[in-house]
Write a protein that holds these residues in place. Structure first.
Motif, short mmCIF file in Angstrom:
data_model
loop_
_atom_site.label_atom_id
_atom_site.label_comp_id
_atom_site.label_asym_id
_atom_site.label_seq_id
_atom_site.Cartn_x
_atom_site.Cartn_y
_atom_site.Cartn_z
N UNK A 1 -24.29 -34.34 -22.44
CA UNK A 1 -24.14 -33.25 -21.46
C UNK A 1 -24.52 -31.92 -22.10
N UNK A 2 -25.34 -31.12 -21.41
CA UNK A 2 -25.77 -29.83 -21.94
C UNK A 2 -24.58 -28.89 -22.01
N UNK A 3 -24.51 -28.16 -23.13
CA UNK A 3 -23.41 -27.22 -23.33
C UNK A 3 -23.76 -25.93 -22.62
N UNK A 4 -23.03 -25.61 -21.54
CA UNK A 4 -23.31 -24.41 -20.75
C UNK A 4 -22.07 -23.53 -20.71
N UNK A 5 -22.31 -22.25 -20.50
CA UNK A 5 -21.23 -21.27 -20.46
C UNK A 5 -20.51 -21.33 -19.12
N UNK A 6 -19.18 -21.30 -19.18
CA UNK A 6 -18.38 -21.29 -17.97
C UNK A 6 -18.23 -19.86 -17.46
N UNK A 7 -18.40 -19.67 -16.16
CA UNK A 7 -18.20 -18.38 -15.52
C UNK A 7 -18.91 -17.27 -16.30
N UNK A 8 -20.23 -17.25 -16.30
CA UNK A 8 -20.98 -16.29 -17.12
C UNK A 8 -20.73 -14.83 -16.76
N UNK A 9 -20.60 -14.52 -15.46
CA UNK A 9 -20.40 -13.11 -15.09
C UNK A 9 -19.03 -12.62 -15.54
N UNK A 10 -17.99 -13.46 -15.38
CA UNK A 10 -16.66 -13.07 -15.83
C UNK A 10 -16.63 -12.92 -17.35
N UNK A 11 -17.40 -13.77 -18.05
CA UNK A 11 -17.48 -13.65 -19.50
C UNK A 11 -18.20 -12.36 -19.90
N UNK A 12 -19.24 -12.00 -19.14
CA UNK A 12 -19.95 -10.75 -19.42
C UNK A 12 -19.03 -9.55 -19.22
N UNK A 13 -18.18 -9.59 -18.22
CA UNK A 13 -17.23 -8.50 -18.00
C UNK A 13 -16.31 -8.34 -19.20
N UNK A 14 -15.83 -9.44 -19.73
CA UNK A 14 -14.93 -9.39 -20.87
C UNK A 14 -15.65 -8.87 -22.12
N UNK A 15 -16.87 -9.34 -22.35
CA UNK A 15 -17.62 -8.92 -23.54
C UNK A 15 -17.95 -7.43 -23.47
N UNK A 16 -18.27 -6.93 -22.28
CA UNK A 16 -18.57 -5.51 -22.14
C UNK A 16 -17.33 -4.68 -22.44
N UNK A 17 -16.17 -5.13 -22.02
CA UNK A 17 -14.94 -4.35 -22.18
C UNK A 17 -14.31 -4.49 -23.56
N UNK A 18 -14.59 -5.56 -24.27
CA UNK A 18 -13.82 -5.85 -25.48
C UNK A 18 -14.66 -6.00 -26.75
N UNK A 19 -15.95 -5.83 -26.67
CA UNK A 19 -16.79 -5.99 -27.87
C UNK A 19 -17.81 -4.85 -27.94
N UNK A 20 -18.48 -4.76 -29.10
CA UNK A 20 -19.54 -3.77 -29.30
C UNK A 20 -20.90 -4.41 -29.22
N UNK A 21 -21.04 -5.53 -28.55
CA UNK A 21 -22.33 -6.21 -28.42
C UNK A 21 -23.24 -5.40 -27.51
N UNK A 22 -24.55 -5.52 -27.75
CA UNK A 22 -25.51 -4.80 -26.93
C UNK A 22 -25.66 -5.49 -25.57
N UNK A 23 -26.24 -4.76 -24.62
CA UNK A 23 -26.47 -5.34 -23.30
C UNK A 23 -27.40 -6.55 -23.39
N UNK A 24 -28.40 -6.45 -24.27
CA UNK A 24 -29.35 -7.56 -24.41
C UNK A 24 -28.65 -8.80 -24.97
#
Length: 233
Positions: A1-24
């Motif tokens: 089974x291919x390893x895929x991210x669960x709930x990508x948009x909700x994960x993006x919201x968390x990463x934007x609010x809690x990390x210093x990762x770039x948008x890219x």
């Protein structure tokens, strides 16, 4: 089974609010467009979505996030899942072992004869055959029709009794129940309403009186020979 991210948009919201990762980096990890990630950061998108922590779900580690924050060219990688979920098998024709394929015409003959309500698609699902073969057997045009004998597909091991019952029930939906062929018992709801006179057995159903029978026999035996001769004439 291919390893895929669960709930990508909700994960993006968390990463934007809690990390210093770039948008890219976030866009690449969540399979989103960088402008969509920027809109999330500006509050123009995903306002009603609650962020989901990928660390809690085991899809990203703190070390991987720290590595991405230290190197803007680093591409985040999903963590290997701890539990492998097998991929759902695609539905298709039932596979029939080579040793049992010669029994399929006999099974089709049995289904057509005993369950004419079954459709061709249902028979195909049960025994794994083609509609052309089913049609040939229905019309008795099969090349080996003279030697075919109806055999239960469950007994042949081509399908289970549960699968057969399910298909028969599906085919019987909306069909009128067969009329009773003989006397049947009355429902309990009707017998409870009967009066004692109606519920009493009829005369022909009552047990014979033994004394009355023996009395009749004695009367017949008491006839004289002359009476018997008169009866003959």
């Amino acid at each position: 089974m291919a390893n895929t991210l669960l709930m990508p948009k909700a994960t993006a919201v968390w990463l934007v609010d809690n990390t210093g990762l770039s948008f890219d980096q976030i866009a690449q990890f969540c399979s989103l467009h960088p402008l969509e990630v920027k809109a999330i950061a500006d509050g123009e998108s995903a306002q009603g979505i609650k962020g989901m922590d990928p660390i809690m779900t085991g899809q990203l580690t703190r070390a991987e996030i720290a590595k991405g924050e230290g190197d803007l060219n680093h591409r985040l990688k999903l963590s290997d899942p701890k539990v492998r979920v097998p991929e759902a098998k695609r539905k298709g024709p039932r596979y029939t072992p080579l040793s049992k394929r010669q029994d399929r015409p006999n099974a089709i003959y049995w289904l057509v004869k005993n369950h004419p309500e079954l459709k061709d698609a249902q028979i195909s699902r049960l025994v794994g055959t083609t509609k052309a073969t089913i049609e040939q057997i229905r019309e008795r045009k099969h090349w080996n029709m003279a030697t075919l004998s109806p055999l239960d597909p469950v007994a042949l091991g081509l399908c289970s009794q549960i699968d057969l019952d399910i298909e028969v029930q599906r085919a019987s939906r909306g069909r009128e129940a067969p009329a009773p062929t003989g006397d049947t018992l009355l429902p309990a709801s009707l017998t409870e309403r009967l009066t004692p006179e109606q519920a009493a057995p009829k005369d022909e159903d009552r047990e014979l009186d033994a004394n009355a029978v023996f009395a009749k026999l004695s009367a017949l035996r008491s006839k004289t020979p002359d009476e018997d001769e008169d009866d003959k004439f």
